[in-house]
Design an enzyme around this catalytic site. Structure first.
Site, mmCIF file in Angstrom:
data_model
loop_
_atom_site.group_PDB
_atom_site.id
_atom_site.type_symbol
_atom_site.label_atom_id
_atom_site.label_comp_id
_atom_site.label_asym_id
_atom_site.label_seq_id
_atom_site.Cartn_x
_atom_site.Cartn_y
_atom_site.Cartn_z
ATOM 1 C CB SER A 143 -108.282 -8.693 -39.568
ATOM 2 O OG SER A 143 -107.632 -9.395 -40.834
ATOM 3 C CE1 TYR A 156 -103.727 -10.669 -36.872
ATOM 4 C CE2 TYR A 156 -104.856 -11.477 -38.683
ATOM 5 C CZ TYR A 156 -104.344 -10.589 -37.952
ATOM 6 O OH TYR A 156 -104.670 -9.147 -38.345
#
Ligand SMILES: NC(=O)c1ccc[n+]([C@@H]2O[C@H](COP(=O)([O-])OP(=O)(O)OC[C@H]3O[C@@H](n4cnc5c(N)ncnc54)[C@H](OP(=O)(O)O)[C@@H]3O)[C@@H](O)[C@H]2O)c1
Length: 246
Positions: A143, A156
């Site tokens: 990501s 995350y």
């Protein structure tokens, strides 16, 4: 054993929805045999599998080593080989980055268990077969939150940094038998981001390419990396240039 010819076989984790589904469908159209996986969405998985002889569905939670072994076993039992692995399944927690007390050990464990340890367990289970493919290819979905200090929570973002670094290390040590690369998506239109209206508007207004991403954008990068012959340990951002302005 069904289809024992030279068609290549790929496992795409978390592929009943969003990015993973886009990847699975593109690879099917490119002639791969595809193992679709999800945590619990059997209905979508079974219906995708029913749409083609070159697709099967294997339910499994990647945070369970036993489930990972079963997903790999399903591929091998059906087609006798694994040439590619796309580690896409992931999860998050929504906690403001400055809310230190909001991130408990339980939150850390839940996110890392799926995103980092789950990815590792899939790699570990598939490795004997990927080595035989020579070269086998792994694509990890990271990501932009693993490239910049942004994201839905600290666990995350840290989990995605770990994926980028895992990709470099494995790229270094697994060649020439297995090529290991990653794709770092920016904001992509999926169920995960369904309710992020304001964020999507902001990305569309500020990203150099002036739109949010779609699963097809990420799938195209995975397709490239599943065919690459001289790239390993690399992470390609597919983010419309958003990492350049955040
Ligand atoms: N969307 C974005 O903007 C964006 C941006 C950057 C990176 N990413 C990354 O892209 C990946 C996919 O995101 P998405 O937006 O496409 O999500 P999504 O639409 O919510 O799809 C998630 C998929 O993963 C499966 N899954 C979740 N936990 C799993 C587990 N423990 N084991 C096996 N499968 C599991 C889900 O299965 P069930 O439906 O059965 O739960 C579903 O098939 C994630 O790694 C995410 O971090 C997304």
């Amino acid at each position: 054993m069904a289809g024992s010819d030279d068609k290549r076989v790929v496992i795409v984790t978390g592929s009943t929805s969003g990015i993973g589904r886009g990847v699975a469908e593109l690879l099917l159209s490119r002639g791969w045999r595809v193992v679709v996986n999800s945590l619990s969405d059997d209905e979508t998985g079974e219906s995708m599998a029913a749409s083609s002889d070159d697709m099967i569905y294997a339910r499994g939670d990647i945070s369970s080593a036993q489930d990972c072994a079963q997903v790999v076993a399903a591929a091998v039992a059906t087609w006798g080989r694994i040439d590619g692995l796309v580690n896409n399944a992931g999860t998050t927690a929504y906690v403001d980055l400055d809310d230190i007390g909001g991130v408990t050990a339980e939150v850390w464990h839940r996110v890392l268990d799926v995103n980092v340890i789950g990815t590792w367990q899939m790699i570990s289970a598939a490795m004997p077969h990927l080595k035989v493919a020579a070269p086998g290819r792994i694509v990890n979905i990271a990501s932009v939150a693993g490239l910049r200090p942004v994201g839905s929570s600290v666990p995350y973002s840290v989990s995605k940094v770990a994926i980028v670094h895992m990709t470099s290390i494995l790229g270094k040590v697994l060649g020439p038998d297995v090529l290991v690369n990653a794709v770092a998506p920016g904001l992509v239109e999926t169920a995960w981001t369904e309710e992020w209206g304001a964020v999507k508007d902001d990305v569309a207004a500020t990203a150099p390419l002036r739109r949010i991403g779609h699963p097809e954008d990420i799938a195209a990068a995975c397709d490239y990396l599943l065919n690459t012959t001289y790239t390993t340990g690399e992470c390609i951002a597919v983010d419309g240039g958003m990492r350049l302005v955040i």
